[in-house]
Design an enzyme around this catalytic site. Sequence first.
Site, mmCIF file in Angstrom:
data_model
loop_
_atom_site.group_PDB
_atom_site.id
_atom_site.type_symbol
_atom_site.label_atom_id
_atom_site.label_comp_id
_atom_site.label_asym_id
_atom_site.label_seq_id
_atom_site.Cartn_x
_atom_site.Cartn_y
_atom_site.Cartn_z
ATOM 1 N N ALA A 15 0.837 -1.205 0.000
ATOM 2 C CA ALA A 15 0.000 0.000 0.000
ATOM 3 C C ALA A 15 0.869 1.252 0.000
ATOM 4 O O ALA A 15 0.631 2.198 -0.759
ATOM 5 C CB ALA A 15 -0.941 -0.004 1.206
ATOM 6 N N SER A 254 0.751 -21.885 1.066
ATOM 7 C CA SER A 254 -0.178 -21.102 0.246
ATOM 8 C C SER A 254 -1.444 -21.867 -0.130
ATOM 9 O O SER A 254 -1.409 -23.060 -0.421
ATOM 10 C CB SER A 254 0.518 -20.654 -1.030
ATOM 11 O OG SER A 254 -0.409 -20.038 -1.890
ATOM 12 N N GLU A 255 -2.521 -21.091 -0.174
ATOM 13 C CA GLU A 255 -3.792 -21.612 -0.642
ATOM 14 C C GLU A 255 -3.691 -22.051 -2.109
ATOM 15 O O GLU A 255 -4.514 -22.822 -2.593
ATOM 16 C CB GLU A 255 -4.820 -20.482 -0.521
ATOM 17 C CG GLU A 255 -6.186 -20.901 -0.128
ATOM 18 C CD GLU A 255 -6.992 -19.687 0.322
ATOM 19 O OE1 GLU A 255 -6.431 -18.787 0.964
ATOM 20 O OE2 GLU A 255 -8.188 -19.668 0.014
ATOM 21 N N ARG A 422 -11.493 -12.261 5.189
ATOM 22 C CA ARG A 422 -10.911 -11.837 3.922
ATOM 23 C C ARG A 422 -10.678 -13.043 3.009
ATOM 24 O O ARG A 422 -10.153 -14.060 3.435
ATOM 25 C CB ARG A 422 -9.577 -11.113 4.143
ATOM 26 C CG ARG A 422 -8.931 -10.671 2.841
ATOM 27 C CD ARG A 422 -7.638 -9.949 3.074
ATOM 28 N NE ARG A 422 -6.644 -10.785 3.707
ATOM 29 C CZ ARG A 422 -5.892 -11.689 3.077
ATOM 30 N NH1 ARG A 422 -6.054 -11.905 1.777
ATOM 31 N NH2 ARG A 422 -4.989 -12.384 3.742
ATOM 32 N N GLY A 425 -6.229 -13.530 -1.782
ATOM 33 C CA GLY A 425 -6.039 -12.769 -3.020
ATOM 34 C C GLY A 425 -6.656 -11.386 -2.972
ATOM 35 O O GLY A 425 -6.390 -10.546 -3.831
ATOM 36 N N VAL A 428 -3.862 -8.290 -1.579
ATOM 37 C CA VAL A 428 -2.984 -7.649 -2.565
ATOM 38 C C VAL A 428 -3.809 -6.672 -3.412
ATOM 39 O O VAL A 428 -3.381 -5.553 -3.695
ATOM 40 C CB VAL A 428 -2.245 -8.689 -3.424
ATOM 41 C CG1 VAL A 428 -1.490 -8.014 -4.555
ATOM 42 C CG2 VAL A 428 -1.267 -9.491 -2.558
HETATM 43 P P1 ADP Z 1 0.057 -3.372 3.631
HETATM 44 O O1 ADP Z 1 -0.125 -4.790 3.200
HETATM 45 O O2 ADP Z 1 -1.193 -2.747 4.121
HETATM 46 O O3 ADP Z 1 0.793 -2.566 2.609
HETATM 47 P P2 ADP Z 1 2.418 -4.186 5.143
HETATM 48 O O4 ADP Z 1 2.338 -4.966 6.376
HETATM 49 O O5 ADP Z 1 2.865 -4.883 3.899
HETATM 50 O O6 ADP Z 1 1.013 -3.461 4.926
HETATM 51 O O7 ADP Z 1 3.413 -2.964 5.351
HETATM 52 C C1 ADP Z 1 3.305 -2.069 6.435
HETATM 53 C C2 ADP Z 1 4.679 -1.539 6.780
HETATM 54 O O8 ADP Z 1 4.575 -0.449 7.698
HETATM 55 C C3 ADP Z 1 5.586 -2.563 7.446
HETATM 56 O O9 ADP Z 1 6.791 -2.681 6.722
HETATM 57 C C4 ADP Z 1 5.823 -1.991 8.853
HETATM 58 O O10 ADP Z 1 7.102 -2.289 9.357
HETATM 59 C C5 ADP Z 1 5.650 -0.495 8.609
HETATM 60 N N1 ADP Z 1 5.297 0.278 9.806
HETATM 61 C C6 ADP Z 1 4.365 -0.033 10.738
HETATM 62 N N2 ADP Z 1 4.268 0.918 11.668
HETATM 63 C C7 ADP Z 1 5.177 1.895 11.345
HETATM 64 C C8 ADP Z 1 5.562 3.139 11.927
HETATM 65 N N3 ADP Z 1 4.981 3.605 13.031
HETATM 66 N N4 ADP Z 1 6.542 3.845 11.319
HETATM 67 C C9 ADP Z 1 7.124 3.387 10.186
HETATM 68 N N5 ADP Z 1 6.796 2.228 9.589
HETATM 69 C C10 ADP Z 1 5.837 1.476 10.148
#
Ligand code: ADP
Length: 448
Positions: A15, A254-255, A422, A425, A428
């Site tokens: 994201a 994995s599914e 959820r 798939g 993502v």
């Molecule tokens: P999404 O799938 O929603 O993109 P992810 O889990 O792949 O979420 O990525 C979220 C990222 O945000 C992780 O790499 C995590 O380490 C980072 N993160 C979480 N909290 C903080 C924060 N307070 N400051 C900086 N990075 C953060």
Amino acid sequence: APQNYDVVVVGSGGAGLAAAIQAHDEGAHVVIIEKMPTIGGNTIKASVGMNAAETRFQKLKGIEDSKDLFYEETLKGGKFKNNPVLLREFVELAPEAVEWLAAKEIELNDITITGGMSIDRTHRPADRSAVGGFLISGLVKNINKRDIEVLLETSVAEILSENGVVTGVKVVDEYNDSRILNAKSVIVATGGFSANREMVVKYRPELDGFVTTNHAGATGSGIALLQKLGADTVDMGEIQIHPTVEQTTSYLISEAIRGGGAILISQAGKRFYNEMETRDKVSAEIIALPEKSAWVIFDEQVRASNKAADEYIAKGFVISAPTPEKLAVKLNMDPHTLSETLLRYNLFVVEKKDEDFGRTTALRHPLNQGPFFAIRIAPGVHHTMGGVTINPDTAVLDAQKQVITGAWAAGEVVGGIHGANRIGGNAVADIIIFGILAGKNAAALAKR
Ligand code: ADP
């Protein structure tokens, strides 16, 4: 002195990276803040793919699907708890998001299926490898090409605001030095809280002791940051356990393996449920077994069509034998029972009708080509469906459903899209669709 940006992106998962790329391409000056030493968040562990209906890649393969069906199946899988407006937006924008990636040389042109859908709509890389690593490396190439700044081992400790309007963030780096970054827009893309045991148990006491498939950074910090600004949350108790997790390493099986034709077998040597049901239901059935664990069983044909299977073999998770009987002996199972189970299942495949458990999808081919493979699995905490509330522009909302100006959120930190469960798939798809949207809207606000 404080540094000035248009858009601060918190988190470098799918994201955050999608949001940063889009905001940059809209002309904004962007920085990505990541608390961990590496880029990619939990997204890098995503296994199966990206769901979308009515895509170019489905059409190329002659797969007929519809956005309405995608909507209905996601709503049903989410137990009708999904936010209908966000879900409709998700379904509508999914094909564009697949194209957005393709235009950035991240092509997901092979298609498979996961639990809770009737049509192949899970897009994955051409070589059928896990989607997460492919996606993150492709996004990182795009970040580098654009020279977007990424601060690693730096966490956002506070989102700053004046009179309810976001003005920037306070960050703390690996030396514990803190500083202020000014920005009119802050996109919170910090992911879920599956790795925060305390928070999981607070909302779901019965999940105490479960392993998690998530990376250590999945602590839910973004939810707390936004709550301090008055953000509302929704569905916090909706926590998904994934049915097939290797327990000694917490590694997700994995599914896509079941989607490729694998089945689930109890220690008694029998199937016990429709393997292609939604994750919540399959997990519940495994927990109800006397051993609280089960075996994923597949044959050579399934292995050959799933790159992940070879990865599991390399990791040492897989027990194999030339015949079902010999496999059963290795699993401490009655050989006759297992071979009877496979024969019966193979009959259902040929008849395209599962008389025992009503499996209707991924009855790919009879499991009759040795060697045969088994992986021991049990459920683990996998995804947090709940999170902060947003409007369709990804603007964060307070309890009165008013926008907190300058605060945006996308990805697993957001609640509502997936309802009570959820579909595999859909994460993502969620992070890319809403990441792009957040990047676009955050850039527009910052330049106003
Ligand atoms: P999404 O799938 O929603 O993109 P992810 O889990 O792949 O979420 O990525 C979220 C990222 O945000 C992780 O790499 C995590 O380490 C980072 N993160 C979480 N909290 C903080 C924060 N307070 N400051 C900086 N990075 C953060």
